[in-house]
Design a protein around this motif. Structure first.
Motif, short mmCIF file in Angstrom:
data_model
loop_
_atom_site.label_atom_id
_atom_site.label_comp_id
_atom_site.label_asym_id
_atom_site.label_seq_id
_atom_site.Cartn_x
_atom_site.Cartn_y
_atom_site.Cartn_z
N ALA A 94 -3.64 -2.24 24.96
CA ALA A 94 -3.05 -1.02 24.40
C ALA A 94 -2.81 -1.23 22.92
CB ALA A 94 -1.74 -0.68 25.11
N ALA A 95 -2.84 -0.15 22.16
CA ALA A 95 -2.56 -0.20 20.72
C ALA A 95 -1.76 1.04 20.34
CB ALA A 95 -3.85 -0.27 19.91
N GLY A 96 -0.75 0.87 19.50
CA GLY A 96 0.04 2.00 19.04
C GLY A 96 0.82 2.69 20.14
N LEU A 97 0.95 2.04 21.28
CA LEU A 97 1.62 2.66 22.43
C LEU A 97 3.09 2.25 22.44
CD1 LEU A 97 1.37 4.32 25.05
CD2 LEU A 97 0.81 2.18 26.23
N ARG A 98 3.97 3.25 22.42
CA ARG A 98 5.41 3.02 22.47
C ARG A 98 5.97 3.83 23.63
NH1 ARG A 98 6.70 1.01 17.17
NH2 ARG A 98 5.01 1.43 15.69
N ILE A 99 6.72 3.16 24.50
CA ILE A 99 7.21 3.84 25.71
C ILE A 99 8.73 3.84 25.78
CG2 ILE A 99 5.11 3.39 27.03
CD1 ILE A 99 6.58 1.03 28.32
N GLY A 100 9.39 3.31 24.76
CA GLY A 100 10.85 3.32 24.75
C GLY A 100 11.45 2.23 25.60
N GLY A 101 12.71 1.97 25.40
CA GLY A 101 13.42 0.97 26.19
C GLY A 101 13.35 -0.41 25.57
N ALA A 161 -0.12 -0.10 11.57
CA ALA A 161 1.12 0.17 12.29
C ALA A 161 1.31 1.65 12.62
CB ALA A 161 2.31 -0.34 11.48
N SER A 162 0.47 2.52 12.07
CA SER A 162 0.54 3.96 12.37
C SER A 162 -0.48 4.37 13.43
CB SER A 162 0.30 4.77 11.10
OG SER A 162 1.27 4.47 10.11
N CYS A 163 -1.02 3.39 14.13
CA CYS A 163 -2.07 3.69 15.13
C CYS A 163 -1.53 4.63 16.21
CB CYS A 163 -2.54 2.38 15.77
SG CYS A 163 -3.95 2.59 16.88
N PRO A 164 -2.28 5.68 16.53
CA PRO A 164 -1.88 6.56 17.64
C PRO A 164 -1.91 5.78 18.96
CG PRO A 164 -3.62 7.55 16.30
CD PRO A 164 -3.53 6.12 15.90
N PRO A 165 -1.29 6.29 20.00
CA PRO A 165 -1.25 5.57 21.28
C PRO A 165 -2.63 5.52 21.95
CG PRO A 165 -0.16 7.71 21.48
CD PRO A 165 -0.46 7.53 20.04
N LEU A 202 -14.45 10.08 16.73
CA LEU A 202 -13.35 10.19 17.69
C LEU A 202 -12.01 9.93 17.03
CD1 LEU A 202 -15.02 8.26 20.66
CD2 LEU A 202 -14.79 10.73 20.43
N LEU A 203 -11.95 8.91 16.20
CA LEU A 203 -10.69 8.58 15.53
C LEU A 203 -10.31 9.65 14.51
CD1 LEU A 203 -11.19 4.74 15.10
CD2 LEU A 203 -9.78 5.93 16.79
N ASP A 204 -11.31 10.27 13.87
CA ASP A 204 -11.02 11.39 12.96
C ASP A 204 -10.31 12.51 13.70
OD1 ASP A 204 -12.08 10.16 10.74
OD2 ASP A 204 -14.02 11.22 10.81
N GLU A 205 -10.80 12.81 14.90
CA GLU A 205 -10.18 13.90 15.66
C GLU A 205 -8.77 13.53 16.08
OE1 GLU A 205 -10.71 16.29 19.86
OE2 GLU A 205 -12.51 15.79 18.69
N ILE A 206 -8.57 12.28 16.53
CA ILE A 206 -7.21 11.86 16.91
C ILE A 206 -6.28 11.98 15.70
CG2 ILE A 206 -5.81 9.90 17.62
CD1 ILE A 206 -8.16 8.95 19.30
N ALA A 207 -6.76 11.55 14.52
CA ALA A 207 -5.93 11.63 13.32
C ALA A 207 -5.53 13.06 13.03
CB ALA A 207 -6.67 11.03 12.14
N ARG A 208 -6.46 14.00 13.16
CA ARG A 208 -6.15 15.41 12.91
C ARG A 208 -5.12 15.92 13.91
NH1 ARG A 208 -11.75 15.74 12.25
NH2 ARG A 208 -11.99 16.66 14.34
#
Length: 346
Positions: free
Chosen positions: A168-175, A231-235, A336-342
């Motif tokens: 996983a990258a950029g994934l934050r689930i809390g806790g 560090a700004s990677c989407p999940p 694909l990453l361009d679309e995620i960024a948008r």
């Protein structure tokens, strides 16, 4: 001397007051309508095979169409429609729970079928499930116990909780628990996290899952994403080919927590089977995996291999087979990453 049935009826009615059919019934018992019985038996068999072909487990993974055909050619179990349907219902129930999350086979069988020995080697249910898995994974039929164990392990039936991992990258689930802390530390550092099945089992439910998660088949796409976003990677989550037990568990937990899962993979025969498997088991939505996406990206490349249908685009498999060329996911990484960024900026 020949005599017609009509003449015999006339004589018997005159002498006994009974028809030929009534006389025979008194002598040998009730007479059935064999033609009608054969029609009813044919209708029952047809209804059984139609039910099997239209079952949600089968339609969710079109690679099982050949498996359905093989079962039909093999015929009824003990000549009985009801016995055959009863057995197939068990098989489909098992397939609907696979891949499992690294469960031992007896424990899995007990949970799904209420019998720790229901999937023992040599049992009819186990044999039918293994044949279905061979069709899904497009592997040779197993010969011997080690190969059968390998197929089961591929479907998440295993005792090893440590070798089953997911990226996983950029994934934050809390806790502030173990899994949440690992993901937060890696996301803050702009690096990928590797989670084991054992670690994921320490967190039965997620409380702070992101609204959207993007899933890729190939780890190289995560590498490109981390180089671009840091560090700004989407999940993002990576299945690394066929998803592991850890991967299925993580995706299901995200789905249960309300995340929308977007899946993308290779445009080749195996890539489509992997995509269908992930979609069927995790509630993921195919993302940029239509026939139009394929045709827009196709160019000279390796052969696509054996192609099977997919549920979300009836034209895609035919176009892959006709073109005969693979579109690896890595080729589309930037788009694909361009679309995620948008989408994550809005």
């Amino acid at each position: 001397m020949d005599i017609t049935l009509a003449k015999l009826d006339e004589l018997l009615l005159d002498r006994t007051g009974l028809t030929t059919r009534e006389v025979v019934a008194q002598l040998v018992g009730p007479i059935g309508d064999r033609a009608a019985e054969r029609r009813r038996a044919t209708d029952r068999r047809t209804a059984l095979w139609d039910w099997l072909a239209a079952h949600p487990v089968v339609t969710a993974q079109p690679a099982l169409a050949g498996w359905v055909g093989g079962i039909r050619r093999a015929g009824l179990i003990d000549g009985s429609v009801s016995r055959t349907k009863e057995e197939l219902e068990k098989v489909l129930k098992v397939l609907g729970e696979l891949p499992a999350a690294g469960r031992p086979l007896p424990s899995f069988a007990d949970d799904v079928l209420g019998d720790t020995h229901a999937l023992d080697e040599g049992k009819r249910c186990a044999n039918l499930v293994l044949k279905a898995l061979v069709a899904i994974y497009d592997v040779p039929p197993p010969v011997g116990a080690p190969e059968r164990r390998a197929v089961w392990e591929r479907a998440g039936i295993a005792d090893d909780q440590l070798s089953s991992t997911v990226l996983a990258a950029g994934l934050r689930i809390g806790g502030d628990d173990l899994v949440g802390s690992i993901l937060d530390i890696c996301a803050d550092a702009g690096v990928a996290a590797t989670l084991t099945l054992q670690q994921l089992r320490t967190k039965p439910r997620l409380t702070g899952a992101p609204a959207e998660v993007w899933i890729f088949e190939n780890p190289s796409v995560l590498t490109v994403a981390l180089e671009r976003f840091g560090a700004s990677c989407p999940p993002l989550v990576c299945t690394s080919g066929w998803p592991s037990s850890a991967g299925i568990l993580l995706l299901n937990r995200l789905h249960e927590a309300g995340s929308t899962l977007h899946y993308h993979g290779d445009f080749d025969g195996e890539g489509l089977r992997i995509a269908a498997n992930v979609v069927a088991r995790t509630g993921a939505v195919p993302w940029r995996m239509t026939s139009a996406d394929y045709l827009a990206a196709v160019a000279d490349g390796p052969s696509v291999g054996r192609v099977t249908d997919v549920p979300w685009d009836p034209r895609l498999a035919g176009q892959l087979a006709e073109t005969g060329k693979t579109v690896p996911e890595e080729r589309l990484a930037v788009v694909l990453l361009d679309e995620i960024a948008r989408r994550t900026r809005t």
